[in-house]
Each structure stands twice: as C-alpha cells, then as structure tokens.
Design a protein around this motif. Structure first.
Motif, short mmCIF file in Angstrom:
data_model
loop_
_atom_site.label_atom_id
_atom_site.label_comp_id
_atom_site.label_asym_id
_atom_site.label_seq_id
_atom_site.Cartn_x
_atom_site.Cartn_y
_atom_site.Cartn_z
N TYR A 381 0.85 -1.20 0.00
CA TYR A 381 0.00 0.00 0.00
C TYR A 381 0.87 1.24 0.00
CZ TYR A 381 -3.62 -3.31 1.38
OH TYR A 381 -4.48 -4.37 1.42
N ARG A 382 0.39 2.30 -0.67
CA ARG A 382 1.05 3.60 -0.65
C ARG A 382 0.16 4.58 0.11
NH1 ARG A 382 2.39 2.74 -6.63
NH2 ARG A 382 4.50 1.84 -6.59
N ILE A 383 0.77 5.35 1.03
CA ILE A 383 0.02 6.32 1.83
C ILE A 383 0.38 7.72 1.34
CG2 ILE A 383 -0.32 7.29 4.13
CD1 ILE A 383 0.84 3.71 3.71
N TYR A 384 -0.66 8.51 1.06
CA TYR A 384 -0.49 9.87 0.56
C TYR A 384 -1.11 10.86 1.54
CZ TYR A 384 0.54 7.74 -3.99
OH TYR A 384 1.10 7.00 -5.02
N LEU A 385 -0.51 12.06 1.61
CA LEU A 385 -1.07 13.18 2.36
C LEU A 385 -1.16 14.35 1.40
CD1 LEU A 385 -2.09 14.47 4.99
CD2 LEU A 385 0.29 15.14 5.47
N ASN A 386 -2.36 14.77 1.14
CA ASN A 386 -2.59 15.88 0.19
C ASN A 386 -1.88 15.61 -1.14
OD1 ASN A 386 -4.04 17.21 2.22
ND2 ASN A 386 -2.16 18.15 3.02
N THR A 387 -2.08 14.36 -1.65
CA THR A 387 -1.55 13.87 -2.94
C THR A 387 -0.05 13.64 -2.90
OG1 THR A 387 -1.13 16.01 -4.00
CG2 THR A 387 -3.39 15.13 -4.15
N ARG A 388 0.63 13.90 -1.79
CA ARG A 388 2.08 13.71 -1.69
C ARG A 388 2.36 12.36 -1.06
NH1 ARG A 388 5.89 15.48 2.23
NH2 ARG A 388 4.20 16.51 3.34
N LEU A 389 3.21 11.54 -1.74
CA LEU A 389 3.55 10.22 -1.23
C LEU A 389 4.32 10.35 0.08
CD1 LEU A 389 3.62 7.14 -1.58
CD2 LEU A 389 5.73 7.43 -2.90
N ILE A 390 3.80 9.68 1.11
CA ILE A 390 4.41 9.73 2.43
C ILE A 390 5.20 8.45 2.70
CG2 ILE A 390 3.99 9.89 4.91
CD1 ILE A 390 3.54 12.49 3.36
N ALA A 391 4.62 7.29 2.39
CA ALA A 391 5.29 6.03 2.72
C ALA A 391 4.70 4.90 1.90
CB ALA A 391 5.15 5.73 4.20
N THR A 392 5.43 3.77 1.82
CA THR A 392 4.97 2.53 1.21
C THR A 392 5.12 1.42 2.24
OG1 THR A 392 5.67 3.25 -0.99
CG2 THR A 392 5.31 0.88 -0.66
N VAL A 393 4.04 0.64 2.44
CA VAL A 393 4.05 -0.41 3.46
C VAL A 393 3.68 -1.75 2.83
CG1 VAL A 393 3.52 1.20 5.31
CG2 VAL A 393 1.64 0.04 4.09
N GLY A 394 3.87 -2.83 3.59
CA GLY A 394 3.57 -4.16 3.11
C GLY A 394 2.09 -4.48 3.10
N PRO A 395 1.73 -5.64 2.52
CA PRO A 395 0.31 -6.00 2.35
C PRO A 395 -0.40 -6.33 3.65
CG PRO A 395 1.72 -7.82 1.68
CD PRO A 395 2.63 -6.67 1.93
N GLU A 396 0.38 -6.63 4.73
CA GLU A 396 -0.25 -7.00 5.98
C GLU A 396 -0.56 -5.79 6.87
OE1 GLU A 396 4.03 -6.52 6.66
OE2 GLU A 396 2.82 -7.60 5.16
N VAL A 397 -0.04 -4.62 6.53
CA VAL A 397 -0.23 -3.41 7.34
C VAL A 397 -1.63 -2.87 7.11
CG1 VAL A 397 0.61 -1.08 7.83
CG2 VAL A 397 2.22 -2.91 7.21
N ARG A 398 -2.30 -2.39 8.22
CA ARG A 398 -3.65 -1.86 8.11
C ARG A 398 -3.78 -0.46 8.73
NH1 ARG A 398 -3.43 -5.15 5.14
NH2 ARG A 398 -4.61 -7.07 4.87
N GLU A 399 -2.68 0.13 9.26
CA GLU A 399 -2.75 1.50 9.78
C GLU A 399 -1.38 2.16 9.67
OE1 GLU A 399 -3.99 0.91 13.84
OE2 GLU A 399 -1.94 1.21 14.54
N PHE A 400 -1.41 3.50 9.66
CA PHE A 400 -0.16 4.26 9.53
C PHE A 400 -0.35 5.62 10.20
CE2 PHE A 400 2.98 6.97 7.49
CZ PHE A 400 4.11 6.17 7.51
N LYS A 401 0.73 6.12 10.87
CA LYS A 401 0.69 7.41 11.54
C LYS A 401 1.52 8.41 10.74
CE LYS A 401 0.25 5.37 16.14
NZ LYS A 401 0.87 5.20 17.46
N ILE A 402 0.86 9.46 10.25
CA ILE A 402 1.54 10.55 9.54
C ILE A 402 1.88 11.62 10.58
CG2 ILE A 402 1.40 12.24 7.68
CD1 ILE A 402 -0.67 10.49 6.34
N THR A 403 3.15 11.80 10.84
CA THR A 403 3.59 12.72 11.90
C THR A 403 3.76 14.13 11.36
OG1 THR A 403 5.94 12.29 11.51
CG2 THR A 403 4.77 10.81 13.02
N LYS A 404 4.06 15.06 12.30
CA LYS A 404 4.30 16.44 11.88
C LYS A 404 5.53 16.53 11.00
CE LYS A 404 2.45 18.17 16.26
NZ LYS A 404 2.78 18.90 17.52
N ALA A 405 6.53 15.69 11.31
CA ALA A 405 7.74 15.72 10.50
C ALA A 405 7.48 15.33 9.06
CB ALA A 405 8.79 14.80 11.11
#
Length: 502
Positions: A381-405
């Motif tokens: 899975y790819r996680i985006y914030l305001n269309t900007r790619l933040i991270a790529t995770v494996g198929p077993e991951v179901r949550e992600f924390k987007i920090t201030k950094a």
C-alpha cells in the motif's frame, strides 16, 4: 405300437376392418360360413380334397355332427378350413376357441394352432365341451389340429371362435400421395410424406441410397451426410401381413451451405486483481461447427482490432490478460463452420476500473492516524497526504501514523490522507478516503486538545515551513505592481538629481 389318430380343424372367420396398426378389438364371434370347413384324411402331411362340413359344425345343433371314424395305422383323420389364407394374407387374433363333441368314445383332444406356413405356434389339451382362452395373435391358415383317442370314433358337433380378423384392404389405401424433401442443416435433410388411410398399416419402409429403415411416423431426418452427394429417397407402406405397396420416390441435392448461428451468452467480467478479463459464452449446437475466433479492441487507446487466437478455439471460455486500469475493451466472438463461413459477431464491452482501498483518518496532536481495509490482490500500500507520497508499506499493514515531520499540521483544513493498493504488475489502485468531521477532514475527538503559546508557535512554524514556497509566490504576485511602481519612481528621481547620466 400305439398309434394316435389325428384330425385337424383349420379356422379363420369373417372380415373385420380395424384401426390403423395391429389393434385388439372387443371379442366377437367369427363368421365361419365365409370359409368352408373341409374334412380330409391325410398321411404325414396336410392332405387335399375332402368334403364341406361347415353347416354341421356351425349350425348350433349338437345333433348334427361330423363322424371321424376308425382308420388304418399312420393315416390321420384331419379337418381343415379351405386354403383361403395359405399365403398368410388373412390372420386372426384369437381370444377364445370352443369345441364340443357328442357321444362316441371321444375322451381327450389335443389342440394345436399353426401359422400359414404350418409352423406350430400354440398347443392345448382339453375334452369335448372345453372352452380355451388362447390370446394368440396372427394365426393364419390351417389354424387348428386336434388329435383324439386311438382307434375310436369321434363325433365333432360344434366349433366356435372369438377374436378379431384381419383381411387385406384395398391397395389404393396404401398409396402415398406426396413426398417432400427439405433442408435441415448443411449436412442433414428431412423427408416427409402424407399418411395413408389404411387400417392395417404396420409401418413405412424408407430407403435412402440403398439403406433402409422402418418408422411409424410420417417423417424422417437424415443426418451427418456428405453434402457433395445426391440422395434418392423412396417410401412405401407396409401392412400387418408384411406386404409392401407401391413406393414414392424423390431426389435431393444440398443447397449452398448456410453460415453458423451467432454465438450466444457472451459475458465479460474483470478479475479480482483488475489485471485480466474473463470471457465465457454458450456452446454452439451447429452440427458443422469448427470453432471460434475472438477479437479485441482497446477503445481507450484507440488501437485497431486484433485477433486473440492463432487456431480456432473449441472451448467456451477465454482469459484476456494484462488488462490496463481505466481502459475500455470491446470483444467480438464469431463461430466458424467446416466450410470456413463465419457467423454474425457476438460483442461485449467492459471497462477495467481501478480497485479502490477504503480508508479512514483520525487527527491527534502529534500525528494523523490512517486506517484501511484489506484490498484483495494487493502486494502493498502507498500512503499519501494531500496527494504527496508519504510512505509505502507491506500488504499486511492496516494503519499508519503521519507525523508532523512528515507534513501533518494538526487542525489544518488540508489534512487529506489516501491509501492506494499496489498490485503484482506494479499498477496502483484507487482510493476511497473517509469523510471525517474535524477541521482537516478527519475526526478531532479528544486528541486535538492543544492550547498554549508554544503549541501555537510550533503549529505556525510547521505550517509556514510546508507552505513557504506558496506564500512567497503569492506575496510576489500581490506586491509586484507596488515594487514595480517604486522602482520607476526611484529611477525618475535619480534622473532629476542628475544621479543617472544619459
């Protein structure tokens, strides 16, 4: 050596026309007067000559009888009906036979029934006055033989018979008036004819190019034929006595072949991973079917139609692989027969949509929590914030924390997180982010509880650091006219003071 005296009584009765075919009717007394009974004495055979004794045996009077006297050894007294059915043209379905004797020394009689060729078909034992229920069909000519006691006189008084008689009908009733030969398919045709009104019809004898068959119907379909040959068909009616009547004849040549039928039930369905399209259709029922050709057109890219199979396909399914997301495909299926003729096409159009991932987001003071459901076939899975790619995770991951950094600004209205699945072929699915109720589109809840100068300053600095390029651009656009005017005024003032020489 004991010798047994025999005497024969043959029987067949009056004419009764039956419905078509060999049908049992209600029992009725046969009219024996039509066929005279002849008394004769023979040696080892059927004999000849003799006298007519019909009146004595069928007048209902027991006092009028026929005497069969004692005779020499090996000479058997026998009575037969005249040879009216020696050729088998008249038969009777016997239901009951009765014979009576009067006086004399008759003790026991043996009855034997024969067909018109002298073959025994039934035998019974009884005494005078015995009624025998026979239930034998097709008894013809020389019908009954009776053997009595040895060297005694027999007084035969009465003979009666119940059953149904079949006699030949008018040959004109067996004439077939018309024969039609019509096409069924590229390798079969039908022969049909008018029925005959004969009551004693047994079946029809149908012959095609020397090969015969029988049928009780008035049509026959000839299948799996060589369409390059000419065919001669004859049909004749046959009665219950196996007599065949005049035939009717026709010839048939196949017309030019017809194309196969359009394939039915063509359906297209996108696979679960959105990388292929499954096709299926109904099996052809054409007897000269050879196979299928399948074509595809990528409507979205505008490519020309292309054939998917190199050889004719025999099955009823096909998988189109390497389908592209957001592309529309049109499939065309045609049936082909053994004469290389093609059917009208069956078509199916389908669009391959991206597989979306459903997600939700929740805002806190320190991070934006993104959760999502599993997407079938995803390898990551790819996680985006305001269309900007933040991270790529494996198929077993179901949550992600987007920090201030990573660019998260607590309380900002632009916090929109998206999750998109990655598939084995490298393609990316779509997203379906949740609609939160917080200022950033998420759920603020109890976590957005920052109050104070330091948090506010940190938030402002974080906001400015993310959007600084946009802020500078906006300020430049807004103040550019003012700056330009100021520069022009400064240049004019400088010239007035003679600071700038021409």
């Amino acid at each position: 050596m004991v010798e047994i005296k025999k005497w024969l009584v043959g029987l067949i009765a009056a004419v009764l026309f039956l419905p078509v075919g060999f049908v049992h009717a209600a029992a009725e007394k046969a009219d024996l007067s039509k066929y005279p009974i002849i008394a004769t004495w023979i040696v080892g055979g059927y004999g000849s000559g003799g006298s007519n004794v019909t009146d004595k045996l069928t007048d209902g009077d027991i006092n009028t009888f026929v005497t069969l006297g004692k005779d020499q050894a090996y000479k058997y007294p026998r009575m037969v009906w005249s040879k009216f059915s020696a050729d088998g043209s008249v038969t009777i379905d016997i239901t009951k036979f009765y014979v009576s004797t009067k006086g004399g020394n008759t003790k026991e009689l043996y009855y034997r029934f024969y067909d018109h060729k002298g073959n025994q078909i039934a035998s019974f034992t009884g005494s005078g006055g015995t009624t025998i229920y026979v239930n034998k069909n097709g008894v013809a000519g020389w019908s009954v033989e009776a053997n009595g006691s040895f060297y005694v006189e027999h007084y035969l008084a009465e003979v009666s018979l119940e059953g149904v008689i079949h006699e030949p009908e008018d040959p004109a009733k067996y004439v077939i008036s018309s024969l039609q030969l019509s096409n069924v398919s590229n390798t079969s045709f039908r022969a049909s004819w008018t029925p005959v009104p004969a009551k004693n019809l047994k079946h029809y004898l149908v012959t095609i190019n020397g090969k015969s068959q029988t049928t009780s119907n008035t049509s026959v379909v000839f299948e799996k034929l060589d369409r390059n040959l000419a065919y001669t068909v004859t049909v004749k009616a046959v009665d219950i006595f196996d007599k065949a009547y005049d035939e009717i004849q026709g010839t048939y040549d196949f017309p030019p072949p017809t194309p196969p039928a359009r394939p039915g039930g063509l359906k297209a369905e996108v696979s679960s991973d959105r990388t292929s399209i499954d096709l299926r259709w109904a099996k052809s029922t054409d007897e000269d079917f050879a196979g299928y050709d399948l074509y595809v057109t990528d409507v979205t890219s505008g490519t020309q139609e292309r054939k998917l199979n190199s050889a004719l396909m025999q099955g009823t399914t096909y998988t189109f692989r390497n389908a592209q997301a957001e592309h529309t495909y049109r499939f065309k299926l045609v049936a082909v027969n053994v004469y290389d003729q093609t059917s009208e096409p069956a078509e199916a159009t389908i669009t391959v949509t991206k597989k979306v991932t459903d997600s939700e987001q929740e805002e806190t003071n320190e991070y934006l929590l993104v959760t999502w459901t599993e997407t079938e076939g995803a390898t990551g899975y790819r996680i985006y914030l305001n269309t900007r790619l933040i991270a790529t995770v494996g198929p077993e991951v179901r949550e992600f924390k987007i920090t201030k950094a990573m660019g998260y600004i607590p309380g900002a209205f632009g916090n929109k997180a998206e999750v998109k699945a990655i598939f084995a072929d490298g393609s990316e699915g779509g997203s379906n982010p949740g609609n939160g109720s917080g200022p950033g589109g998420g759920v603020p809840g109890k976590y957005l509880d920052f109050i104070g100068v330091i948090p506010m300053i940190e938030t402002a600095i974080g906001f400015i650091s993310i959007y600084m390029p946009w802020i500078v651009l906006i300020l430049a656009v807004v103040f550019s006219p003012v700056l330009y005017g100021l520069v022009v005024r400064l240049l004019a003032y400088a010239r007035a003071k003679n600071w700038i020489r021409s």
